[in-house]
Scaffold this active site. Sequence first.
Site, PDB file in Angstrom:
ATOM      1  CD  GLU A  45      -6.373  54.544 -57.622  1.00 15.82           C
ATOM      2  OE1 GLU A  45      -6.251  53.362 -57.229  1.00 15.82           O
ATOM      3  OE2 GLU A  45      -5.726  55.485 -57.165  1.00 15.82           O
TER       4      GLU A  45
ATOM      5  CG  HIS B 239      -2.305  60.369 -51.750  1.00 16.09           C
ATOM      6  ND1 HIS B 239      -2.035  59.534 -50.689  1.00 16.09           N
ATOM      7  CD2 HIS B 239      -2.331  59.580 -52.857  1.00 16.09           C
ATOM      8  CE1 HIS B 239      -1.868  58.300 -51.129  1.00 16.09           C
ATOM      9  NE2 HIS B 239      -2.054  58.307 -52.430  1.00 16.09           N
ATOM     10  CG  ASN B 240      -5.240  57.383 -51.153  1.00 14.41           C
ATOM     11  OD1 ASN B 240      -5.602  57.487 -52.331  1.00 14.41           O
ATOM     12  ND2 ASN B 240      -4.464  56.401 -50.746  1.00 14.41           N
TER      13      ASN B 240
ATOM     14  CG  HIS C  35      -5.900  52.682 -50.038  1.00 16.48           C
ATOM     15  ND1 HIS C  35      -4.781  52.925 -49.294  1.00 16.48           N
ATOM     16  CD2 HIS C  35      -5.461  52.575 -51.327  1.00 16.48           C
ATOM     17  CE1 HIS C  35      -3.715  52.949 -50.065  1.00 16.48           C
ATOM     18  NE2 HIS C  35      -4.116  52.735 -51.299  1.00 16.48           N
TER      19      HIS C  35
ATOM     20  CD  GLU D 109      -6.130  59.482 -55.023  1.00 19.65           C
ATOM     21  OE1 GLU D 109      -5.801  58.510 -55.737  1.00 19.65           O
ATOM     22  OE2 GLU D 109      -5.383  59.981 -54.151  1.00 19.65           O
TER      23      GLU D 109
ATOM     24  CG  ASP E 235      -8.517  55.765 -54.446  1.00 17.49           C
ATOM     25  OD1 ASP E 235      -8.349  56.661 -55.285  1.00 17.49           O
ATOM     26  OD2 ASP E 235      -7.632  55.374 -53.673  1.00 17.49           O
TER      27      ASP E 235
END
Length: 1005
Positions: free
Chosen positions: A310, A229-230, A276, A259, A261
């Site tokens: 994302e 995650h992230n 983020h 991930e 973003d």
Amino acid sequence: MLSAENAIQPELSSIIDFPTEVSVCAANSYDATSYRSAICISWMRLSFLVNPKGKVPVRVVAKTGVSVFGRSWLAHLLPVLQNDSIEPADFTFEKFYELYHKICPRNDIEELFQLITQGKADSITLEQFINFLNEKQRDPRLNEILYPLYDEKRAAEIICTYEQDEAVRAEKGDLDQSMDRFYVTERLTKDGLIRYLMSDENAPVFLDRLDIYMDMDQPLAHYYINSSHNTYLTGRQFGGKSSVEMYRQVLLAGCRCVELDCWDGKGEDEEPIITHGKAMCTDILFRDVIYALRDTAFVTSDYPVILSFENHCCKAQQYKLAKYCDEVLGDLLIREPLPDSPLDPGVPLPSPNQLKRKILIKNKRLKPEVEKQELELFRQGQFVIEDEEKEDALAPVIPEKKEEVPPEVDPVALAEGDVPVPQIQYTGSTTNVHPWLSSMVNYAQPIKFQGFDVAEQKNIHHNMSSFAETTGLGYLKSQAIEFVNYNKRQMSRIYPRGTRADSSNYMPQVFWNAGCQMVSLNFQTPDLPMQLNQGKFEYNGNCGYLLKPDFMRRVDRSFDPFADAPVDGVIAAQCSVQASGLNYLIKSLVIAGQFLSDKKVGTYVEVDMYGLPTDTIRKEFKTRMVPGNGLNPVYNEEAFLFRKVVLPDLAVLRFGVYDENGRLLGQRILPLDGLQAGYRHISLRTEANFPMSLPMLFCNIDLKIYVPDGFEDFMDALSDPRAFLSAQEKRAQQMKAMGIEETDISTKDLVGGGGSGGDAKKGSKSTKPGAGGGVGGPEEKKVESLRAEKGFQKSARKQQKEVEALRKRQLKERLAVQKQQCAAIEKAIKGKNKSELAGDPGVRKLVAEQTSQWSELVERHRREEWATMKQQLTEQQEILKRLMEVAQAAQMKQLEAKHEREMKDMNTRQAKISVETMKEVANDKTLRTKGEKDRRLREKKQNNTKKFMDERKMAQMKQGKEREKLKQKHDKQAEELQRDLQALIEMYKNEELEYELAPKTEFFA
């Protein structure tokens, strides 16, 4: 994550003279499963750290922890080492191994050695070693045909491999070619036993589990996938730093889903960035990340990598995203669906083997018709990007409506020690997707979750959804089985909740239990959840994919992740661990530890289990504190017993070593389904799951099939039927010893239902009619017995009087008619000649009239009598029927009273058993903690409940059969009564019919 240990790659010329196991272990530190291999790696590391003169500095050796004993030990062991450095030729593995045992003597194994030899010899015989291997080192659950017991040949081979004492080796016999076995003069010394116990052959887990041993040809949805995650963050979620290196580290650590973003970049070049958004984190270039992914995606594993986008970029910068993916990744990127796995409803996802060395993009996709139209315009150079508002990654957060609302959110925090932190607002990805980027999405198409029923109805396997951990917990709480079924078909991704700004992790096990494939964690935080994740995915070749259990993949199986009873087709296990100074026994006994700390601190060991909620046991089992000894503490207490493991396929054991201040010194995660029984050395890992060279635990592990209370003898009989003769066979043997032959015994005319001795007497008594003890129950009511009833007799007497009165009346009437007719005849023949009477017309006419009158009278009397008899029969039928109903109702009431007594006795007995069970658990001295007592009591209550329910069910079935049998008997009695009465009625009908057919003229003399 990549460690310095992975970077040590000696040249071939430098390892030619190394032991074979050293050459094997040098390739990958993850293969250092056995303790001896870990020692080899430590020696190799020291051998490579030479000074400019090409010698090994003594201070380097001291840093490994042996310096606590001073240089005098080195001088005593290696006389050539009088200076501060060591010649590499003198610093051999055997000398380092000897030094290890001088510094840290294995007194714990000395106890085991004495146990094997029974304290009577200085070496182990071949027979003793075979018994040790079969009784202690072999999993008793294994089939003896598929996994044969150790024999003399195999035991002799082990001794030949690990025994180094030249004097003992000189005593060995040669291989007998004719018998294909070694002579029984083989012996094993204590040093040979230590070498065997520390070897790869005695690893705590099956060595094949470290390679790819699972079936990799199942659809992607049938696997757990190591997910991040992230991924770009190196620390906190709020105000943290982003780094390209994190992508390299997590991929090298075995992660298969990262991930990205993506946000619009600033400046003249407007290069898309990864950060983020709206959380004040630094950013990195998307282009640099793609290069890093290309270089490290398939270093650790060849199986597919999923890029979870994302996407917050405008279409212009989305074009750059697609361009970098296309140009940099090249053939690694899968752009079109495979011919065997089209993107059609009902078609399963392709397998990891089909997607080897391929990268998948997870990003929102346009509708097919829109994508086709816009992509055609793009390829023709006619696609126009309209002015659109760009989303600023650094803009302040504006509260928005959540994208997903869970049906019911569980507020329980899964990570301990959380402090109040600002919540990160997750904003959804843009739906305004560039057609080129959209065309690169295939087997991982994210959609907004609309419900399990909608997903099942659509049956589109390549659609997947993401859930925050709170949302996922809500679905687990309310629709657990539906969640499991969804994950059989489609992929789901779980990510941490927004309040985890400190990058803490949630416990992944609860979502693995539901079959969620991508349970994404913050890899930068080496907390307990991350240790479980890395420990779980360490196996199957660290390829990042683990096949889910069979019942979590098949559509014809149902699984409840909160089940507390064994799953159909899965055998529950029992695990016990004992440890001695970093030594464990899985009954569960920790015997000892080695090189836990280079400081004189107190240490203790915790043993936890994670799996289904009913299998999870945390912070209950820990050894005593051994003060002031971090080098070789000996614990050797009672074993830690995990009595009932419902689902071993999902369970893992965690060994954690802590100092007196509660600081973690080392830990290890072992899967229960790959664990080996017996005395095993468990090498420890750091908090970040890096292998540690010398720290280890020595344990005794005991694995068994779980057997509920009361079934132990039955299980033993199944395991070894020959050892458990039946009671009849034993009695026959005993009678034969008394001189009674088998031919003298006859069982032909024996009556069943009774036991032996007094039991037979009781059984015979209970079968008497009317006793209510047998299935027949109350006495059978015959028609004759009903006719003897007082009520029927009274009615019968009344009817008899009526018949007698009728017959008297009829007789009186016949006498009157007879008298009248006689008077008329006398009057008619008075004064006439007797010879002329026969031809007298008047007399003849009178006689004819009187005959007709008499015949009519007799017929009328008969009909009256028949009518009366038939009426009385009808009345008798009603009376007998009523009496039978009363008798049958009494019988049924008697049976119900018997059943009620039986159920009451059963309830009393069961309540007594429950009370005795609670007393038994409360007084059980082997249960040391409240948690153990609660689990034991809960297990016994579950067993009792099942037993009680079975008893009630059997009793209800038996009572139902008795009621049905009695009802059938009553129906039969009613039929017999009806048949008897009908026979009497038929008799009168036959008489009436005979009368109708006979001549009607009647006369009297």
